[in-house]
Design an enzyme around this catalytic site. Structure first.
Site, short mmCIF file in Angstrom:
data_model
loop_
_atom_site.label_atom_id
_atom_site.label_comp_id
_atom_site.label_asym_id
_atom_site.label_seq_id
_atom_site.Cartn_x
_atom_site.Cartn_y
_atom_site.Cartn_z
N SER A 33 6.14 4.75 0.74
CA SER A 33 5.32 3.60 1.08
C SER A 33 5.71 2.99 2.42
O SER A 33 6.85 3.10 2.87
CB SER A 33 5.49 2.52 -0.01
OG SER A 33 4.86 1.32 0.35
N ASP A 68 0.82 -1.22 0.00
CA ASP A 68 0.00 0.00 0.00
C ASP A 68 0.84 1.25 0.00
O ASP A 68 1.69 1.37 0.78
CB ASP A 68 -0.85 -0.05 1.20
CG ASP A 68 -2.00 -1.01 0.88
OD1 ASP A 68 -2.49 -0.97 -0.24
OD2 ASP A 68 -2.36 -1.74 1.75
N THR A 69 0.69 2.11 -0.65
CA THR A 69 1.66 3.07 -1.18
C THR A 69 0.98 4.35 -1.66
O THR A 69 -0.16 4.33 -2.10
CB THR A 69 2.40 2.42 -2.37
OG1 THR A 69 3.06 1.27 -1.91
CG2 THR A 69 3.37 3.35 -3.04
N ILE A 70 1.69 5.50 -1.64
CA ILE A 70 1.19 6.73 -2.27
C ILE A 70 2.16 7.16 -3.35
O ILE A 70 3.36 6.92 -3.24
CB ILE A 70 0.93 7.87 -1.27
CG1 ILE A 70 2.24 8.41 -0.64
CG2 ILE A 70 -0.07 7.47 -0.21
CD1 ILE A 70 2.83 9.59 -1.32
#
Length: 511
Positions: free
Chosen positions: A351, A332-334
């Site tokens: 992340s 899950d990461t931006i």
């Protein structure tokens, strides 16, 4: 222009640009906000990678991935009966590299002080922020794993319940850490009382981390040359190993030998992308590792010999198991991007890996640690086997496209392991079929991973039936796959076009 996956991050970065800040300034302001408002996706206890394209210079790659503790070996873990590196294991926590990278990036290319850039994030942490719809959905989906750590649950599950959309969430200790970093730089995180507290907490969980590991983490980030490959006359740039950008380039190079134009049926395109993905990821899992342990790998896997061999293994009519190019079997990461008034562009990804990372939160510092070490192997001799001060294989990959006409496009696709496959599919939609940036993001997504072809629920039923007939094991997933952002610079007019994936809460805004 700035494009991020959260509206508050986009607005923070846009305000910096309006004040005359550059792309690096805006990116740092935005990512700091996302570490507060997207705590399940990113944080200061995670890692980051950056591609930076100055207006009049070569693209630079920044590796902000942290290292394993000096005491971490397969033998040491075996002595404490560790047989796997699960998400919540303290041994899945490497020394966070994000703050080292942020501060190096700011030192070399920033223009405004960190105290100004972090101000919006500090305000959201201390005064609270309204939980958005997508964030509330993700909190609810991960409530049970959060309950496994009392300290994380106390912050993210107030009253033992996940916050709902519109609820206000506060993280005052995180605000303190951001103030500390803004005032002292990376030393405020990797040295002094904060580092000592984090070390004590991890050791209390049974970790092999030492205060020396944190001290060395201050200078862990380093500038590197990007890697690249061409796709139908365009240049695609990525960060090199230990990131999986190499896998994205392999997929594109394999696909270049097939027609993926607008007249090709959707089932054919998905099948070809799935087969190329399986081959590239098989090599990723077997070979990609810390760059100090994978010398020469990029040139080898992007060579015509390897790509031609892999491409020839694809049967357009049926799904096949992947093999390495040399044929032996192995079991899950931006994201955000910015272009400033001068034309400098940055592609930035940060992340904590799994949702809420390791879920291990230090109650004295408020730092939520990532789980990136879960990517390590425990098999001695494997390139990605855990080892002292070693970087694990990474899934987070910022991208940069240089068009055949000289235009530049920072872009990225979030979604854990999906990112390499997602980048290839996204670029193919733009280059092969002429879709605009937003339309290419909104297409139904598919991902061939771990023996299954995952498809979003928006995929047409007849396409799924045809793919199943070709031998794919179809799994219709509940919810969206990843997210994306992109900004394209028109080389003739200088006009910027941006897009932000509707699967997230973000926005692309310019001035």
């Amino acid at each position: 222009m700035i494009a991020t996956s959260h509206a508050l991050a986009t607005s923070a970065g846009l305000a910096v640009l309006a004040e005359g800040g550059n792309a690096v300034d805006a990116a740092l302001a935005a990512v700091a906000v996302q570490c507060v408002v997207d705590p399940h996706m990113t944080g200061i206890g995670g890692d980051c990678f950056v591609l930076y394209a100055p207006k009049d210079g070569p693209v630079r790659a920044l590796n902000g991935s942290g290292r394993a503790p000096a005491a971490a070996t397969p033998e040491a873990l075996a002595q404490v009966c560790v047989t796997g590196l699960e998400q919540t294991s303290v041994h899945a926590i490497t020394i966070p590299g994000a703050i080292s990278a942020w501060c190096l990036l700011h030192r070399d290319h920033g223009s405004l002080p960190l105290t100004r850039l972090f101000a919006p994030a500090i305000r959201h942490a201390e005064e609270g922020f309204p939980v958005s719809a997508r964030v509330a959905r993700d909190f609810a989906a991960n409530a049970e794993v959060l309950r496994g750590d009392a300290h994380a649950a106390a912050v993210f599950l107030p009253g033992d319940e996940p916050p709902r959309a519109g609820d206000v969430l506060r993280q005052p200790l995180l605000g303190e850490r951001l103030r500390e970093i803004a005032e002292k730089g990376a030393a405020g995180f990797y040295n002094g009382e904060t580092a000592e507290r984090m070390t004590r907490h991890l050791q209390g969980l049974g970790g092999l981390h030492s205060i020396e590991d944190f001290h060395e983490g201050e200078t862990a980030a380093r500038w590197e040359d990007p890697i690249s490959a061409r796709y139908r006359g365009h240049e695609v740039l990525e960060c090199g190993p230990n990131g999986q950008g190499l896998a994205a380039l392999m997929i594109l190079r394999i696909l270049e030998g097939f027609d993926l134009g607008p007249d090709v049926p959707l089932a054919d395109r998905i099948h070809l992308q799935a087969e190329a993905t399986k081959l590239a990821y098989h090599h990723r899992d077997a070979l990609i590792a810390d760059p100090d342990h994978s010398v020469g790998l990029v040139d080898l896997l992007l060579s015509d010999e390897v790509i031609d061999t892999l491409r020839a293994r694809i049967d357009p009519a049926r799904a096949l198991p992947p093999v390495l190019w040399s044929e032996p079997e192995h079991k899950d990461t931006i994201y955000l991007c910015v272009v400033d008034a001068e034309g400098n562009a940055i592609s930035f990804i940060n992340s904590i890996f799994h949702a809420f990372g390791s879920t291990r939160l230090d109650p004295e510092t408020g730092v939520l640690f990532h789980s990136r070490g879960a990517s390590f192997r425990l098999e001695p001799g494997h390139p990605n086997c855990i080892g002292p001060r070693k970087r694990p294989m990474h899934t987070i990959i910022p991208g940069m496209l240089r068009d055949a006409d000289g235009g530049l496009m920072p872009f990225g696709v979030m979604g854990g392991h999906y990112q390499s496959a997602g980048q290839a599919a996204y670029l193919s939609a733009i280059i092969d079929r002429g879709l605009d940036l937003q339309a290419a993001m909104e297409e139904p997504r598919s991902f061939a991973f771990d023996g299954v072809l995952q498809v979003e629920a928006t995929m047409p039923a007849e396409v799924c039936e045809e793919l199943a007939r070709r031998g794919h094991k179809i799994s219709v997933i509940d919810g969206p796959t990843g997210g994306a952002q992109a900004i394209r610079i028109n080389p003739e007019t200088g006009v910027l076009t941006g897009a932000s994936d509707s699967r997230k809460d973000g926005a692309a805004l310019g001035l």
